[in-house]
Design an enzyme around this catalytic site. Structure first.
Site, PDB file in Angstrom:
ATOM      1  N   GLU A 116      -7.016   8.099   6.865  1.00 43.01           N
ATOM      2  CA  GLU A 116      -7.225   8.694   8.192  1.00 43.01           C
ATOM      3  C   GLU A 116      -7.701  10.142   8.158  1.00 43.01           C
ATOM      4  O   GLU A 116      -6.998  11.051   8.606  1.00 43.01           O
ATOM      5  CB  GLU A 116      -5.932   8.595   9.011  1.00 43.01           C
ATOM      6  CG  GLU A 116      -5.435   7.182   9.196  1.00 43.01           C
ATOM      7  CD  GLU A 116      -4.309   7.080  10.238  1.00 43.01           C
ATOM      8  OE1 GLU A 116      -3.816   8.127  10.697  1.00 43.01           O
ATOM      9  OE2 GLU A 116      -3.946   5.945  10.591  1.00 43.01           O
ATOM     10  N   TYR A 158      -3.870   1.243  16.147  1.00 41.45           N
ATOM     11  CA  TYR A 158      -2.644   1.348  16.949  1.00 41.45           C
ATOM     12  C   TYR A 158      -2.877   1.062  18.434  1.00 41.45           C
ATOM     13  O   TYR A 158      -2.156   0.293  19.028  1.00 41.45           O
ATOM     14  CB  TYR A 158      -1.961   2.700  16.721  1.00 41.45           C
ATOM     15  CG  TYR A 158      -1.343   2.756  15.326  1.00 41.45           C
ATOM     16  CD1 TYR A 158      -0.123   2.145  15.081  1.00 41.45           C
ATOM     17  CD2 TYR A 158      -2.013   3.319  14.247  1.00 41.45           C
ATOM     18  CE1 TYR A 158       0.436   2.121  13.808  1.00 41.45           C
ATOM     19  CE2 TYR A 158      -1.468   3.308  12.967  1.00 41.45           C
ATOM     20  CZ  TYR A 158      -0.236   2.704  12.763  1.00 41.45           C
ATOM     21  OH  TYR A 158       0.307   2.666  11.502  1.00 41.45           O
ATOM     22  N   ASN A 161      -6.999   1.223  10.256  1.00 41.06           N
ATOM     23  CA  ASN A 161      -5.678   1.427  10.858  1.00 41.06           C
ATOM     24  C   ASN A 161      -5.859   1.366  12.365  1.00 41.06           C
ATOM     25  O   ASN A 161      -6.631   2.147  12.937  1.00 41.06           O
ATOM     26  CB  ASN A 161      -5.100   2.786  10.482  1.00 41.06           C
ATOM     27  CG  ASN A 161      -4.743   2.880   9.005  1.00 41.06           C
ATOM     28  OD1 ASN A 161      -4.884   1.906   8.262  1.00 41.06           O
ATOM     29  ND2 ASN A 161      -4.274   4.033   8.587  1.00 41.06           N
ATOM     30  N   GLU A 164      -3.164  -0.545   8.225  1.00 37.95           N
ATOM     31  CA  GLU A 164      -1.964  -0.190   9.008  1.00 37.95           C
ATOM     32  C   GLU A 164      -2.063  -0.783  10.397  1.00 37.95           C
ATOM     33  O   GLU A 164      -3.107  -0.693  11.049  1.00 37.95           O
ATOM     34  CB  GLU A 164      -1.811   1.327   9.206  1.00 37.95           C
ATOM     35  CG  GLU A 164      -1.368   2.089   8.009  1.00 37.95           C
ATOM     36  CD  GLU A 164      -1.194   3.584   8.307  1.00 37.95           C
ATOM     37  OE1 GLU A 164      -0.892   3.954   9.463  1.00 37.95           O
ATOM     38  OE2 GLU A 164      -1.381   4.370   7.373  1.00 37.95           O
ATOM     39  N   ARG A 199       0.854  -1.184   0.000  1.00 42.06           N
ATOM     40  CA  ARG A 199       0.000   0.000   0.000  1.00 42.06           C
ATOM     41  C   ARG A 199       0.894   1.239   0.000  1.00 42.06           C
ATOM     42  O   ARG A 199       1.698   1.424   0.902  1.00 42.06           O
ATOM     43  CB  ARG A 199      -0.873  -0.015   1.252  1.00 42.06           C
ATOM     44  CG  ARG A 199      -1.652   1.249   1.510  1.00 42.06           C
ATOM     45  CD  ARG A 199      -2.522   1.110   2.769  1.00 42.06           C
ATOM     46  NE  ARG A 199      -3.305   2.289   2.997  1.00 42.06           N
ATOM     47  CZ  ARG A 199      -3.082   3.166   3.986  1.00 42.06           C
ATOM     48  NH1 ARG A 199      -2.114   2.982   4.853  1.00 42.06           N
ATOM     49  NH2 ARG A 199      -3.850   4.230   4.114  1.00 42.06           N
TER      50      ARG A 199
HETATM   51  C1  FCB Z   1      -0.796   6.685  11.030  1.00 43.18           C
HETATM   52  C2  FCB Z   1      -0.410   7.269   9.696  1.00 43.18           C
HETATM   53  C3  FCB Z   1       0.912   6.771   9.157  1.00 43.18           C
HETATM   54  C4  FCB Z   1       1.934   6.597  10.245  1.00 43.18           C
HETATM   55  C5  FCB Z   1       1.375   5.804  11.395  1.00 43.18           C
HETATM   56  C6  FCB Z   1       2.356   5.563  12.511  1.00 43.18           C
HETATM   57  O1  FCB Z   1      -1.611   7.563  11.709  1.00 43.18           O
HETATM   58  O2  FCB Z   1      -1.401   6.985   8.742  1.00 43.18           O
HETATM   59  O3  FCB Z   1       1.318   7.658   8.147  1.00 43.18           O
HETATM   60  O4  FCB Z   1       2.425   7.828  10.628  1.00 43.18           O
HETATM   61  O5  FCB Z   1       0.257   6.446  11.926  1.00 43.18           O
END
Ligand code: FCB
Length: 454
Positions: A174, A298, A296, A362, A85
């Protein structure tokens, strides 16, 4: 084999055809900021503004991927990646954000796509990963409806050149970050601190998604989606949960998947905006069916009522809400490591929204990696990914339609306001020499991909 027998045997297999790969973004890796007719983006401007980015780092050179893409793609292939990607830099295609295409800019992505396909790697193209042409920002940026219209034109231009070889299209990456970090908190480009503008930006980003999706469909694009950064918001106080959950998750999910804004979000934001930027027909466009939702993930958030707490500027209206730092392991970003949040998120999407295929576009972690003797022993990243792959598998076992997993990131890169200080890559980059070294996690990931499991 059933999931329980798999677990009993200590193996974990993903569904056949599961897509494994990595992700990057144009401004974070390409460099070549002034080459072949590329115009300035809001990130060039922001990074040059003193005090905005760690140590004044910029994306001017970054990983020099613009010149090194053939070697980078070869490395991906050696590591067994099935998909990649990447994002297209809008200011390479339209230096001022409108008007005719700059063919030299398109040529780069043309070569990149051919290189990927030549190595059997599926290209997944993101049209917007935050590098808005500066000229458009000078005319209001995402607070202006016109930017959404321009974005659809740009989408059509890119599709005209690459649509015969790229099947998977993602409109935005995002939009929460673009709108709320960019226009409310000022932590990202363009660095504005006006909560009302952030809501207008969120709507125009979504409208841009809707308009671009219509253009891509008309042109015959096979798979169109959007990538959202989503997170479970945990807490026992429903109001405390609803505020950040509304602004992070539901303000994007509800319009895209249901064609409506959540009423509580509208009501709470009325002190910042009258929402007059929403016009008849917008939500129909925004809510048009998509083929894939990019997720995405985290970390989750944990909140509680905390009287007197000032608002967290990334969540306008969050006065009186405390964000709790639970004790426990964190990444180099200070983000808590909570893989079960991924299962919770995916299962929640299935429970709360109409069905849509999902891809993790992500997930990954920054750690303080050290290159020693030609090797980076990043065991903590391996542990992190192992736990998150298992969490994704648990969601699949619970019936979630998850199609793929793209690790952030292929290589270390420009981590926005943190500059080059935070390393998310599976491949280590020595910025002085541009030498690449696959970390232990990259070799480990190759085995995961080969087995389609753990
Ligand atoms: C996300 C972003 C990516 C990267 C990661 C750690 O928010 O999409 O570009 O910075 O975090």
């Amino acid at each position: 084999m059933t999931v329980s027998t798999e677990l009993a045997q200590g193996i974990l297999e993903f569904p056949p055809g599961f897509m494994w790969g990595t992700a990057t973004a144009s401004y974070q890796i390409e460099g070549a900021a002034r080459e072949d007719g590329r115009g300035p983006s809001i990130w060039d401007t922001f990074a040059r503004t003193p005090g905005k980015v760690h140590l004044g780092h910029t994306g001017e050179v970054a990983c020099d991927h613009y010149h090194r893409y053939t070697a980078d793609v070869a490395t991906m292939a050696e590591l067994g990646m099935g998909a990649y990607r990447f994002s297209v830099a809008w200011p390479r295609i339209q230096p001022d954000g409108s008007g005719p295409a700059n063919s030299r800019g398109l040529d780069f992505y043309d070569r990149l796509v051919d290189e990927l396909r030549g190595h059997g790697i599926t290209p997944i193209l993101t049209l917007y990963h935050w590098d808005l042409p500066q000229t458009l920002e000078d005319h209001g940026g995402w607070t202006s409806r016109d930017t959404a219209e321009r974005f659809a034109e740009y989408a059509a231009i890119v599709h005209r050149r690459l649509g015969d070889r790229v099947d998977m299209w993602t409109t935005l990456n995002e939009p929460w970050c673009s709108a709320f970090l960019g226009y409310a908190a000022g932590l990202h480009a363009p660095g504005r601190t006006e909560p009302g503008a952030a809501f207008a930006a969120a709507h125009h980003l979504l409208l841009g998604h809707g308009l671009a999706t219509r253009e891509l469909r008309r042109a015959g694009a096979r798979e169109v989606g959007i990538t959202l950064n989503l997170a479970p918001v945990r807490g026992s106080d429903l109001t405390a949960v609803a505020v950040p959950d509304g602004i992070l998750n539901r303000i994007f999910l509800d319009p895209v998947l249901r064609g409506e804004y959540p009423t509580d979000v509208i009501r709470r934001a009325e002190r910042f905006t009258d929402w007059s930027f929403v016009r008849d027909g917008d939500l129909t466009l925004i809510g048009a069916p998509i083929d894939m939702l990019g997720v995405n993930y985290y970390h989750p958030f944990q909140v509680e009522p905390r009287p007197g707490q000032p608002a967290n500027p990334v969540f306008p209206g969050s006065e009186g809400i405390g964000f709790i730092d639970k004790p426990g392991p964190t990444t180099a970003m200070g983000w808590p490591i909570e893989a079960d949040g991924l299962t919770e998120l995916l299962v929640g999407l299935k429970r709360d929204y109409p069905p849509v295929p999902l891809v993790i576009t992500e997930n990954g972690a920054a750690f303080d990696d050290v290159l020693a003797g030609g090797r980076v022993a990043d065991n903590r990243r391996i542990e992190f990914l192992d736990a998150h792959f298992r969490a994704a598998h648990a969601a699949i076992a619970a019936g979630v339609d998850l199609r793929g997993y793209l690790v952030w990131s292929f290589m270390d890169n420009f981590e926005w306001a943190y500059g080059y200080d935070k390393r998310f890559g599976l491949v280590y980059v020595d910025y002085a020499t541009q030498e690449r070294t696959p970390k232990d996690s990259a070799h480990w990931y190759r085995e995961v991909i080969r087995r389609n499991g753990l």
